[in-house]
Design an enzyme around this catalytic site. Structure first.
Site, mmCIF file in Angstrom:
data_model
loop_
_atom_site.group_PDB
_atom_site.id
_atom_site.type_symbol
_atom_site.label_atom_id
_atom_site.label_comp_id
_atom_site.label_asym_id
_atom_site.label_seq_id
_atom_site.Cartn_x
_atom_site.Cartn_y
_atom_site.Cartn_z
ATOM 1 C CB THR A 17 -0.896 -0.012 1.259
ATOM 2 O OG1 THR A 17 -1.394 1.298 1.487
ATOM 3 C CG2 THR A 17 -0.136 -0.420 2.525
ATOM 4 C CD GLU A 75 -3.332 3.519 4.242
ATOM 5 O OE1 GLU A 75 -3.239 3.518 5.477
ATOM 6 O OE2 GLU A 75 -4.395 3.283 3.634
ATOM 7 C CE1 TYR A 112 -3.161 -2.476 5.981
ATOM 8 C CE2 TYR A 112 -3.163 -0.140 5.432
ATOM 9 C CZ TYR A 112 -3.208 -1.462 5.035
ATOM 10 O OH TYR A 112 -3.286 -1.775 3.698
ATOM 11 C CE LYS A 138 0.027 -4.571 3.151
ATOM 12 N NZ LYS A 138 -0.355 -5.924 2.649
HETATM 13 P P1 NAD Z 1 -9.691 -7.140 2.966
HETATM 14 O O1 NAD Z 1 -9.610 -6.816 4.408
HETATM 15 O O2 NAD Z 1 -10.935 -6.870 2.211
HETATM 16 O O3 NAD Z 1 -9.344 -8.689 2.749
HETATM 17 C C1 NAD Z 1 -8.314 -9.348 3.426
HETATM 18 C C2 NAD Z 1 -8.498 -10.839 3.209
HETATM 19 O O4 NAD Z 1 -7.410 -11.517 3.866
HETATM 20 C C3 NAD Z 1 -9.784 -11.390 3.804
HETATM 21 O O5 NAD Z 1 -10.403 -12.276 2.882
HETATM 22 C C4 NAD Z 1 -9.321 -12.149 5.039
HETATM 23 O O6 NAD Z 1 -10.158 -13.238 5.374
HETATM 24 C C5 NAD Z 1 -7.937 -12.605 4.602
HETATM 25 N N1 NAD Z 1 -7.030 -12.879 5.729
HETATM 26 C C6 NAD Z 1 -6.809 -12.098 6.805
HETATM 27 N N2 NAD Z 1 -5.940 -12.693 7.652
HETATM 28 C C7 NAD Z 1 -5.601 -13.876 7.059
HETATM 29 C C8 NAD Z 1 -4.733 -14.935 7.424
HETATM 30 N N3 NAD Z 1 -4.032 -14.909 8.566
HETATM 31 N N4 NAD Z 1 -4.611 -15.999 6.593
HETATM 32 C C9 NAD Z 1 -5.318 -16.037 5.430
HETATM 33 N N5 NAD Z 1 -6.166 -15.081 5.055
HETATM 34 C C10 NAD Z 1 -6.301 -14.003 5.843
HETATM 35 O O7 NAD Z 1 -8.451 -6.376 2.296
HETATM 36 P P2 NAD Z 1 -8.329 -5.714 0.854
HETATM 37 O O8 NAD Z 1 -8.825 -4.330 0.921
HETATM 38 O O9 NAD Z 1 -8.833 -6.648 -0.156
HETATM 39 O O10 NAD Z 1 -6.736 -5.622 0.739
HETATM 40 C C11 NAD Z 1 -5.985 -6.703 0.189
HETATM 41 C C12 NAD Z 1 -4.523 -6.351 0.211
HETATM 42 O O11 NAD Z 1 -4.298 -5.151 -0.537
HETATM 43 C C13 NAD Z 1 -3.991 -6.075 1.620
HETATM 44 O O12 NAD Z 1 -2.704 -6.644 1.712
HETATM 45 C C14 NAD Z 1 -3.935 -4.557 1.703
HETATM 46 O O13 NAD Z 1 -2.905 -4.154 2.569
HETATM 47 C C15 NAD Z 1 -3.622 -4.197 0.260
HETATM 48 N N6 NAD Z 1 -4.107 -2.876 -0.171
HETATM 49 C C16 NAD Z 1 -5.408 -2.507 0.033
HETATM 50 C C17 NAD Z 1 -5.847 -1.277 -0.424
HETATM 51 C C18 NAD Z 1 -7.283 -0.845 -0.266
HETATM 52 O O14 NAD Z 1 -7.625 0.293 -0.610
HETATM 53 N N7 NAD Z 1 -8.185 -1.691 0.204
HETATM 54 C C19 NAD Z 1 -4.954 -0.405 -1.087
HETATM 55 C C20 NAD Z 1 -3.638 -0.832 -1.279
HETATM 56 C C21 NAD Z 1 -3.224 -2.059 -0.830
HETATM 57 P P1 TYD Z 2 -10.419 4.345 4.928
HETATM 58 O O1 TYD Z 2 -11.425 3.923 3.909
HETATM 59 O O2 TYD Z 2 -10.468 3.718 6.284
HETATM 60 O O3 TYD Z 2 -8.987 4.135 4.245
HETATM 61 P P2 TYD Z 2 -7.512 4.596 4.766
HETATM 62 O O4 TYD Z 2 -7.616 5.108 6.138
HETATM 63 O O5 TYD Z 2 -6.727 3.339 4.705
HETATM 64 O O6 TYD Z 2 -7.067 5.627 3.787
HETATM 65 O O7 TYD Z 2 -10.526 5.913 5.115
HETATM 66 C C1 TYD Z 2 -10.379 6.787 4.007
HETATM 67 C C2 TYD Z 2 -10.459 8.212 4.534
HETATM 68 O O8 TYD Z 2 -11.796 8.438 5.033
HETATM 69 C C3 TYD Z 2 -9.547 8.495 5.699
HETATM 70 O O9 TYD Z 2 -9.072 9.826 5.605
HETATM 71 C C4 TYD Z 2 -10.445 8.354 6.919
HETATM 72 C C5 TYD Z 2 -11.775 8.831 6.416
HETATM 73 N N1 TYD Z 2 -12.962 8.222 7.053
HETATM 74 C C6 TYD Z 2 -13.978 9.036 7.592
HETATM 75 O O10 TYD Z 2 -13.899 10.267 7.565
HETATM 76 N N2 TYD Z 2 -15.051 8.422 8.159
HETATM 77 C C7 TYD Z 2 -15.178 7.054 8.232
HETATM 78 O O11 TYD Z 2 -16.183 6.557 8.791
HETATM 79 C C8 TYD Z 2 -14.153 6.253 7.642
HETATM 80 C C9 TYD Z 2 -14.233 4.741 7.701
HETATM 81 C C10 TYD Z 2 -13.064 6.865 7.065
#
Ligand code: NAD
Ligand code: TYD
Length: 336
Positions: free
Chosen positions: A126, A128, A151, A155
């Protein structure tokens, strides 16, 4: 055939990735290892569940013996590691699972991947990990890691372990660092799905702080295509930033959602700010664009509407989650 271990494939991005990749490649065998935490949902994988090249394993990436067993049994040659605890607010409440899954779990996968001489280990990371930006500037792959949240620290630790495996043992590791994703199947604790669902339910929309924190948004399928391209043609030992140059203040997105749903702005409720809230993320993705020819296909204007409409059309999916009926339904449906 390419035999690929995908971890965390029942989560938001992992499930979109599996559905995408299996619809495009019939020479990929996917073994999806997922613990099915609160964020994992097999319903996300309905488009793939009957595919002969797809197999689901309900377990944990920290289970070393099981991971070894899977490598042997399925002759795995590739790893794409999505599995993670992914929500900053939860990491503020407790960082324990974040360290267990994101750091220890990744380390276990790297160890086993080394034993079995994998051809590629793709670590999904990420933006982040770079910390927070002021008004100007963008994160590049050279920006020093400076994570602020529990978090992002977990990562960043995983990224460093992955790169150390490349430098020390020559393990063919590649890292992608993407900005904030949105799209179908995102768990309704994250900003966009939470605001859509609360609006649909005429509930207040909790805005942290002044609502002017900035995130750089990308439609999940653009991220999935970037992962696919890095997996196929990325250079080992490299990091690729992924982003669609769509910086938005949180409040702008919230107002846009309310407008599309024809709901009043009086639903907006400013609440206490998140602890350690990063102010701005913005990503420079010129490396992946210039070296691998990736660029985003979706504009924010179109994809946010597509996303809102997906949540309108899939009320059963999120109602089961928010009403806490999901586990029961799910146990019946999938006999887990
Ligand atoms: P998510 O929370 O929706 O899904 C995470 C998945 O991992 C779930 O299916 C959960 O059951 C599984 N999991 C958790 N712990 C586990 C374990 N110990 N063993 C096996 N499975 C396990 O997350 P997401 O938003 O799909 O993110 C996926 C990846 O992408 C993560 O590594 C996150 O850091 C990265 N990422 C996410 C975003 C975003 O905006 N969501 C952006 C950049 C990177
Ligand atoms: P989020 O979706 O949790 O992603 P990240 O913190 O990983 O970027 O949050 C996105 C932005 O939205 C972040 O600045 C926090 C803000 N936020 C709110 O203002 N209210 C909420 O209820 C949530 C979940 C996030």
């Amino acid at each position: 055939m390419k035999n690929i271990l995908v971890t965390g494939g029942a989560g938001f991005i992992g499930s979109n990735f599996i559905n995408h990749i299996l619809s495009k490649h019939d020479d990929y065998n996917i073994v999806n290892l997922d613990k099915l935490t609160y964020a994992g949902n097999l319903e996300n994988l309905i488009p793939s569940q009957d595919n002969k090249n797809y197999k689901f394993i309900h377990s944990d990436i920290t289970n070393t013996e099981l991971v070894k067993f899977l490598f042997e049994k399925y002759e795995l040659q590739y790893v794409i590691n999505f599995a993670a605890e992914s929500h900053v607010d939860r990491s503020i409440l407790s960082s324990r699972e974040f360290v267990t899954t994101n750091v220890l779990g990744t380390n276990i996968l790297l160890d086993v991947a080394r034993i079995f001489n994998v051809k590629k280990f793709l670590q999904i990371s990420t933006d982040e990990v770079y910390g927070s930006l002021g008004k100007d500037g963008l994160f590049t792959e050279e920006t020093p890691l400076s994570p602020n949240s529990l978090y992002s620290s977990s990562k960043a630790s995983a990224d460093m372990l992955a790169l150390s495996n490349f430098k020390t043992y020559g393990l063919p590791v590649i890292i992608t660092r993407c900005s904030n994703n949105y799209g179908p199947y995102q768990f309704p604790e994250k900003l966009i799905p939470l605001m859509i669902i609360n609006s649909l339910n005429d509930k207040n929309l909790p805005v942290y702080g002044d609502g002017k924190n900035i995130r750089d948004w990308i439609y999940v399928l653009d991220h999935c295509r970037a992962i696919e391209m890095v997996f196929e043609s990325g250079t080992n030992g490299e990091v690729y930033n992924v982003g669609a140059s769509t910086e938005m203040e949180n409040i702008e997105i919230i107002k846009l959602i309310l407008k599309h749903l024809q709901k009043p702005e009086s639903l907006i409720e400013y609440v206490k700010d998140r602890l350690g809230h990063d102010r701005r993320y913005a990503i420079d993705s010129s490396k992946i664009q210039n070296e691998l020819g990736w660029s985003p296909n979706y504009s924010f204007e179109d994809a946010i509407i597509k996303t809102i409409d997906w949540y309108i059309s899939n009320k059963d999916w999120w109602n089961r989650i928010i009403n806490g009926e999901y586990m029961e339904y799910y146990q019946k449906q999938y006999k887990i």
